[in-house]
Design an enzyme around this catalytic site. Structure first.
Site, mmCIF file in Angstrom:
data_model
loop_
_atom_site.group_PDB
_atom_site.id
_atom_site.type_symbol
_atom_site.label_atom_id
_atom_site.label_comp_id
_atom_site.label_asym_id
_atom_site.label_seq_id
_atom_site.Cartn_x
_atom_site.Cartn_y
_atom_site.Cartn_z
ATOM 1 N N GLY A 47 -42.877 29.507 4.475
ATOM 2 C CA GLY A 47 -43.981 28.803 4.088
ATOM 3 C C GLY A 47 -45.221 29.897 4.053
ATOM 4 C CB CYS A 79 -39.851 33.881 4.507
ATOM 5 S SG CYS A 79 -40.973 34.715 3.384
ATOM 6 C CB ILE A 136 -40.506 33.549 -2.014
ATOM 7 C CG1 ILE A 136 -39.424 32.922 -2.554
ATOM 8 C CG2 ILE A 136 -41.716 32.901 -2.870
ATOM 9 C CD1 ILE A 136 -39.066 31.656 -2.587
ATOM 10 N NE ARG A 137 -47.862 35.915 -1.904
ATOM 11 C CZ ARG A 137 -48.617 36.930 -2.052
ATOM 12 N NH1 ARG A 137 -48.206 37.940 -3.132
ATOM 13 N NH2 ARG A 137 -49.349 37.387 -1.342
ATOM 14 C CG HIS A 177 -37.128 31.832 1.582
ATOM 15 N ND1 HIS A 177 -37.704 30.927 2.239
ATOM 16 C CD2 HIS A 177 -37.734 32.661 1.199
ATOM 17 C CE1 HIS A 177 -38.864 31.348 2.228
ATOM 18 N NE2 HIS A 177 -39.138 32.449 1.527
ATOM 19 C CD GLU A 179 -35.048 28.827 3.747
ATOM 20 O OE1 GLU A 179 -34.268 29.582 4.363
ATOM 21 O OE2 GLU A 179 -36.324 28.871 3.645
HETATM 22 N N1 GLN Z 1 -46.109 35.534 2.309
HETATM 23 C C1 GLN Z 1 -45.956 34.340 3.268
HETATM 24 C C2 GLN Z 1 -46.684 34.633 4.573
HETATM 25 O O1 GLN Z 1 -47.197 35.632 4.556
HETATM 26 C C3 GLN Z 1 -44.505 34.143 3.478
HETATM 27 C C4 GLN Z 1 -43.879 33.722 2.235
HETATM 28 C C5 GLN Z 1 -42.469 32.789 2.365
HETATM 29 O O2 GLN Z 1 -42.375 32.149 3.806
HETATM 30 N N2 GLN Z 1 -41.911 32.652 1.660
HETATM 31 O O3 GLN Z 1 -46.499 33.898 5.507
#
Ligand code: GLN
Length: 198
Positions: A47, A79, A136-137, A177, A179
């Protein structure tokens, strides 16, 4: 069956609940201290780590969670969850809090714009075939302390060799991830950690 909580303040909570249920755990949502007190292990979902950090304070969960981690609560963070479990975070907001579940320095949004989201197969310690990893980022781990086991690294490309999964005691973290892929082996590993810790 172990009872495993998913921290349900923000992020991809539902995906973790489904994965845990498939692995034979009773998955429950954790939003308050009494719910935290009832779990054998806790997942911190993906998240936005600074948002989750703020909500941990707003819901009076930050100190209770730190205390449970100090007492050995098994935890798994993906993440944003990895960022929260770090002992030091680079490129975050100055007021963001973290939990020091693993002695590691994590850089937030580390992969940069060109490849800020991607998928790859990577070798994961203890698993005989590669894991499909969705980033993802994502953060990466820049430093691990003594006693931290490196579980996976980026296999190729500009970030080759960067640590993207680590474990210290009963606390596990991945930059990616598990999940969201349907490959349940990382969750199985964590459920096993929780079973053994009970
Ligand atoms: N970039 C998000 C953060 O800094 C993490 C991204 C993710 O959980 N997919 O929290």
């Amino acid at each position: 069956r172990p009872t495993i909580g998913v921290l349900a303040l923000q992020g991809d909570v539902r995906e973790h609940v489904a994965a845990l249920a498939h692995c034979g755990a009773d998955a429950v949502l954790v939003r308050r201290e009494s719910e935290l007190a009832a779990v054998d292990g806790l997942v911190l979902p993906g998240g936005e780590s600074t948002a989750i950090s703020k909500l941990l304070q707003a819901f009076d969960l930050l100190e209770p969670l730190r205390a449970r981690l100090r007492d050995g609560l098994p935890a798994f963070g993906s993440c944003a969850g990895m960022i929260l479990l770090a002992s030091e975070v680079l490129d975050t907001r100055p007021d963001a809090q973290h939990l020091s579940g693993i002695d590691m320095t994590v850089r937030r949004n580390a992969f940069g714009r060109q490849v800020d989201s991607f998928e790859t197969d990577l070798d994961f310690a203890g698993l005989d075939t590669p894991v499909r990893a969705v980033f993802i980022r994502a953060p990466w781990v820049e430093r691990v302390g003594d006693g931290v086991e490196v579980l996976a690294r980026v296999p190729h490309g500009p970030a080759q060799g960067r640590i993207v999964a680590a474990r210290q005691g009963n606390v596990v973290a991945t930059s990616f991830h598990p999940e969201v892929t349907g490959d349940l082996r990382v969750h199985e590993l964590f459920v096993d950690v929780v079973r053994k810790a009970r």
